[in-house]
Write a protein that holds these residues in place. Structure first.
Motif, PDB file in Angstrom:
ATOM      1  N   GLY A 216       0.792  -1.222   0.000  1.00 25.29           N
ATOM      2  CA  GLY A 216       0.000   0.000   0.000  1.00 25.29           C
ATOM      3  C   GLY A 216       0.828   1.278   0.000  1.00 25.29           C
ATOM      4  O   GLY A 216       0.285   2.361   0.151  1.00 25.29           O
TER       5      GLY A 216
ATOM      6  N   ILE B 124      -5.696  10.941  -8.116  1.00 25.99           N
ATOM      7  CA  ILE B 124      -6.454  11.829  -7.226  1.00 25.99           C
ATOM      8  C   ILE B 124      -5.833  13.219  -7.131  1.00 25.99           C
ATOM      9  O   ILE B 124      -6.505  14.223  -7.289  1.00 25.99           O
ATOM     10  CB  ILE B 124      -6.547  11.228  -5.794  1.00 25.99           C
ATOM     11  N   ILE B 125      -4.523  13.280  -6.870  1.00 21.66           N
ATOM     12  CA  ILE B 125      -3.893  14.564  -6.561  1.00 21.66           C
ATOM     13  C   ILE B 125      -3.375  15.265  -7.820  1.00 21.66           C
ATOM     14  O   ILE B 125      -3.542  16.470  -7.980  1.00 21.66           O
ATOM     15  CB  ILE B 125      -2.746  14.377  -5.538  1.00 21.66           C
TER      16      ILE B 125
ATOM     17  N   ALA C 198      -0.155   2.147  -5.389  1.00 21.68           N
ATOM     18  CA  ALA C 198      -0.615   3.317  -4.643  1.00 21.68           C
ATOM     19  C   ALA C 198      -0.164   4.622  -5.294  1.00 21.68           C
ATOM     20  O   ALA C 198      -0.806   5.655  -5.134  1.00 21.68           O
ATOM     21  CB  ALA C 198      -0.132   3.246  -3.196  1.00 21.68           C
TER      22      ALA C 198
ATOM     23  N   TRP D 160     -11.025  11.974  -9.959  1.00 24.74           N
ATOM     24  CA  TRP D 160     -11.482  11.294  -8.746  1.00 24.74           C
ATOM     25  C   TRP D 160     -12.229   9.994  -9.023  1.00 24.74           C
ATOM     26  O   TRP D 160     -12.051   9.014  -8.288  1.00 24.74           O
ATOM     27  CB  TRP D 160     -12.318  12.250  -7.896  1.00 24.74           C
TER      28      TRP D 160
ATOM     29  N   VAL E  59       8.656   6.718  -4.485  1.00 18.08           N
ATOM     30  CA  VAL E  59       8.980   8.076  -4.948  1.00 18.08           C
ATOM     31  C   VAL E  59      10.383   8.473  -4.477  1.00 18.08           C
ATOM     32  O   VAL E  59      11.159   9.056  -5.226  1.00 18.08           O
ATOM     33  CB  VAL E  59       7.943   9.108  -4.432  1.00 18.08           C
TER      34      VAL E  59
ATOM     35  N   TYR F  95       3.307   4.412  -1.257  1.00 16.50           N
ATOM     36  CA  TYR F  95       3.704   5.164  -2.451  1.00 16.50           C
ATOM     37  C   TYR F  95       4.860   6.103  -2.181  1.00 16.50           C
ATOM     38  O   TYR F  95       5.452   6.658  -3.095  1.00 16.50           O
ATOM     39  CB  TYR F  95       2.514   5.952  -3.025  1.00 16.50           C
ATOM     40  N   ILE F  96       5.210   6.279  -0.889  1.00 17.78           N
ATOM     41  CA  ILE F  96       6.294   7.192  -0.538  1.00 17.78           C
ATOM     42  C   ILE F  96       7.659   6.578  -0.877  1.00 17.78           C
ATOM     43  O   ILE F  96       8.502   7.217  -1.508  1.00 17.78           O
ATOM     44  CB  ILE F  96       6.230   7.550   0.960  1.00 17.78           C
TER      45      ILE F  96
ATOM     46  N   SER G 134     -10.980   6.569  -7.473  1.00 13.22           N
ATOM     47  CA  SER G 134     -11.846   5.742  -6.619  1.00 13.22           C
ATOM     48  C   SER G 134     -11.816   4.289  -7.056  1.00 13.22           C
ATOM     49  O   SER G 134     -11.688   3.382  -6.233  1.00 13.22           O
ATOM     50  CB  SER G 134     -13.290   6.242  -6.688  1.00 13.22           C
TER      51      SER G 134
ATOM     52  N   VAL H 200      -2.843   5.591  -7.624  1.00 14.60           N
ATOM     53  CA  VAL H 200      -3.956   6.209  -6.898  1.00 14.60           C
ATOM     54  C   VAL H 200      -3.631   7.672  -6.614  1.00 14.60           C
ATOM     55  O   VAL H 200      -4.437   8.564  -6.876  1.00 14.60           O
ATOM     56  CB  VAL H 200      -4.231   5.454  -5.574  1.00 14.60           C
ATOM     57  N   PHE H 201      -2.417   7.916  -6.102  1.00 14.37           N
ATOM     58  CA  PHE H 201      -2.020   9.287  -5.760  1.00 14.37           C
ATOM     59  C   PHE H 201      -2.056  10.182  -6.999  1.00 14.37           C
ATOM     60  O   PHE H 201      -2.592  11.287  -6.969  1.00 14.37           O
ATOM     61  CB  PHE H 201      -0.620   9.293  -5.129  1.00 14.37           C
TER      62      PHE H 201
ATOM     63  N   PHE I 257      -2.500  13.580   1.154  1.00  9.99           N
ATOM     64  CA  PHE I 257      -3.804  13.703   0.511  1.00  9.99           C
ATOM     65  C   PHE I 257      -4.635  14.829   1.128  1.00  9.99           C
ATOM     66  O   PHE I 257      -5.372  15.505   0.447  1.00  9.99           O
ATOM     67  CB  PHE I 257      -4.597  12.390   0.646  1.00  9.99           C
TER      68      PHE I 257
ATOM     69  N   VAL J 152      -6.139   4.028   0.715  1.00  6.54           N
ATOM     70  CA  VAL J 152      -7.571   3.888   0.440  1.00  6.54           C
ATOM     71  C   VAL J 152      -8.364   4.721   1.446  1.00  6.54           C
ATOM     72  O   VAL J 152      -9.292   5.460   1.087  1.00  6.54           O
ATOM     73  CB  VAL J 152      -7.993   2.403   0.505  1.00  6.54           C
TER      74      VAL J 152
ATOM     75  N   SER K 260      -8.601   2.753  -6.030  1.00 14.37           N
ATOM     76  CA  SER K 260      -8.576   2.513  -4.583  1.00 14.37           C
ATOM     77  C   SER K 260      -9.359   1.260  -4.216  1.00 14.37           C
ATOM     78  O   SER K 260      -8.935   0.472  -3.364  1.00 14.37           O
ATOM     79  CB  SER K 260      -9.192   3.695  -3.831  1.00 14.37           C
TER      80      SER K 260
END
Lengths: 288, 261
Positions: free
Chosen positions: A223, A247-248, A240, A253, A229, A225-226, A257, A243-244, B206, B111, A260
């Motif tokens: 899970g 979304i960001i 993940a 979105w 990177v 993502y840091i 979703s 996902v980041f 986030f 999530v 996620s």
């Protein structure tokens, strides 16, 4: 005391925490399930409704599938390293008869308190082009050019193992510590060698702790993502990270979703299988 | 070489693996060189001075402390109440609720972060400090609950029943009997929640509004450029803070436990 009032009391005590978990976790997760069927529009507001577009993209595009498999592979390799590197120190501390046991235990819990981002970036000091390892080898004349040790899958796994190892050691230690030492004496007095006693008694009895540690290592590394990177290259994105980005960065979105939910379902089924085999209560034992 | 000494050697190697990178962060933070890397050119406190004069970092510390403290207090209050219900009472649906309460640990943090962000944005709540706080409360709550529960199981019910039979009401009983006995776990829970919140980056990235940074996200942003000696110095400050605080807390808890005994 009124019987009905005392029957109400546990619910009264529970209600703040229960409301928090329901409103901030259960409802939001259901909400993103619904949101994953909405559509992103160029004008801003996402259109609600029941559209399968995101799901068709997520489930058929090989890009997402490949990164999901890569993420699971990285998590699996990380977990295997944690098992090998974590079991031995846990065994050493649990079985040692020295007076330093408290100190060893303290050292074992200490990394939990050292910041994750600091521990992750600390590897840049060691593996970077002008980091400790390259400087050392250059000075000794073993290499003439700095080696490229950072920003690949290996350095991502290294960072994850370094971050997650204490979880493994602690869980294994808790289950080893709970073993009745008389069982080992009994095995030996019946003629078992040290190795046999370990294989027949210690190892099976420590399995619940090993499984709990493995679950935590797997789920937490799958899970993240840091770490990719900070320690990975552009090609080392994990699920993940997708996902980041959705979304960001892209503000998509509905797609974020859907991604996620995929991550939740995949990792959730790992937790469910574990719960059938061992029970989630095992994890709570580390807090005793 | 006997089996046991191989195990001991292996253990020493693993401890080296755990602590060497951290030790190097501390070492390099005293490097007087321009670059955050080897070789060490001299010992200096210059980078700590730079930190102190860096407004962005001081602001990040302020945000992190405030967030950590509010998270710790909120989670601990909620956790104590829930632990009392789960340990001291029998009621239908208890096992389902126990599992639900630790669900925030079982759901991947990414999530959880996405779900909370999108839900609260849909309710028109902006990315803000309160959103950060709600997020931090939800994922620290299970840890506090587990710590308090573990201690509460060990506190004998007889003391509470004695107070009740002498005419104290349940609230008086809680504040004069249960809470003092529970204090070590309450302190541990507060510290635990504070440190988890102080260290969090996954969810915070986030939830944080633009322009607001916590210490971990500030470090993350600084890493984008290159690793500077200033980051190592900041790392050293973080290590000292997050290691010293729990150690002091543990010592306090032990002293309090000894006095109660």
């Amino acid at each position: 005391m009124d019987g009905r009032a005392s029957a109400m009391r546990p619910w009264l005590l529970l209600s703040p925490a229960l409301a928090t978990v329901t409103l901030l976790l259960v409802v939001p997760v259901m909400f993103i399930l619904v949101y994953s069927f909405w559509l992103r529009t160029a004008t801003g507001a996402d259109t609600s409704g029941f559209h399968l577009d995101n799901w068709i993209e997520v489930l058929t595009d090989p890009f997402y599938r490949d990164i999901l498999f890569k993420t699971l592979r990285i998590a699996l390799v990380t977990t295997l390293f944690c098992i090998v590197l974590g079991y031995v120190p846990a065994y050493f501390i649990a079985m040692s008869r020295t007076g330093n046991k408290t100190l060893l235990l303290l050292l074992l819990i200490l990394p939990f308190w050292i910041s994750y981002i600091i521990r992750t970036m600390s590897w840049i000091n060691i593996l970077g082009a002008s980091g400790g390892l390259n400087s050392l080898l250059l000075t000794l004349g073993i290499i003439s050019e700095p080696m490229r040790l950072l920003y690949n899958e290996g350095s991502v796994i290294l960072g994850l193992v370094h971050f997650l190892l204490p979880f493994m050691v602690l869980n294994v230690y808790v289950s080893l510590e709970a073993i009745d030492r008389n069982l080992l004496d009994a095995a030996r007095s019946l003629g078992a060698s040290d190795l046999q006693a370990f294989r027949e008694v210690t190892l099976p009895l420590s399995m619940p702790g090993l499984a709990a540690g493995a679950l935590l290592c797997f789920v937490l590394s799958a899970g993240t993502y840091i770490t990719p990177v900070v320690l990975g290259g552009p090609r080392d994105a994990m699920f993940a990270n997708l996902v980041f980005d959705a979304i960001i960065t892209q503000l998509d979105w509905p797609l974020g979703s859907a991604l996620s939910i995929v991550l939740l379902v995949v990792l959730g089924s790992v937790v469910l299988v574990y719960n059938r085999l061992v029970g989630v209560g095992q994890i709570a034992k580390s807090f005793g | 070489m006997s089996g046991w000494s191989i195990i001991r050697l292996f253990t020493i190697v693993v401890y080296g693996f755990m602590f060497l990178p951290v030790a190097i962060v501390v070492l390099l933070s005293f490097n007087s060189s321009q670059f955050g890397s080897f070789p060490m050119e001299g010992v200096s406190l210059r980078w700590f001075g730079e930190l102190w004069n860096n407004d962005a970092i001081i602001r990040a510390f302020r945000v992190s402390f405030m967030l950590g403290a509010l998270t710790a207090i909120t989670s601990t209050v909620l956790g104590i109440l829930a632990a009392l219900a789960l340990v001291r009472y029998r009621f239908p649906g208890k096992s389902v609720i126990s599992t639900l309460m630790i669900a925030p640990i079982l759901v991947p943090e990414v999530v959880l972060a996405v779900a909370l962000l999108l839900f609260l944005r849909w309710l028109d709540m902006p990315k803000s400090f309160p959103l950060l706080l709600l997020g931090h409360v939800i994922f620290t709550l299970p840890f506090v609950l587990l710590v308090v529960q573990a201690r509460l199981v060990g506190i004998r019910r007889d003391y509470e029943e004695a107070a009740l039979s002498l005419g104290a009401n349940p609230v008086q009983t809680f504040f004069t009997i249960t809470l003092p006995l529970l204090m070590p776990a309450v302190l541990a829970g507060l510290l635990f929640a504070f440190t988890i919140s102080f260290d969090d980056i996954t969810g915070t990235m986030f939830w944080k509004p633009g322009g607001v940074e916590t210490v971990p996200t500030q470090i993350f942003a600084m890493l984008r450029n290159s690793i500077s000696p200033e980051i190592n110095a900041l790392g050293t400050v973080m290590i000292v803070l997050t290691v010293a605080l729990p150690l002091i807390g543990m010592a306090l808890a032990r002293r309090m436990a000894a006095r109660l005994r």
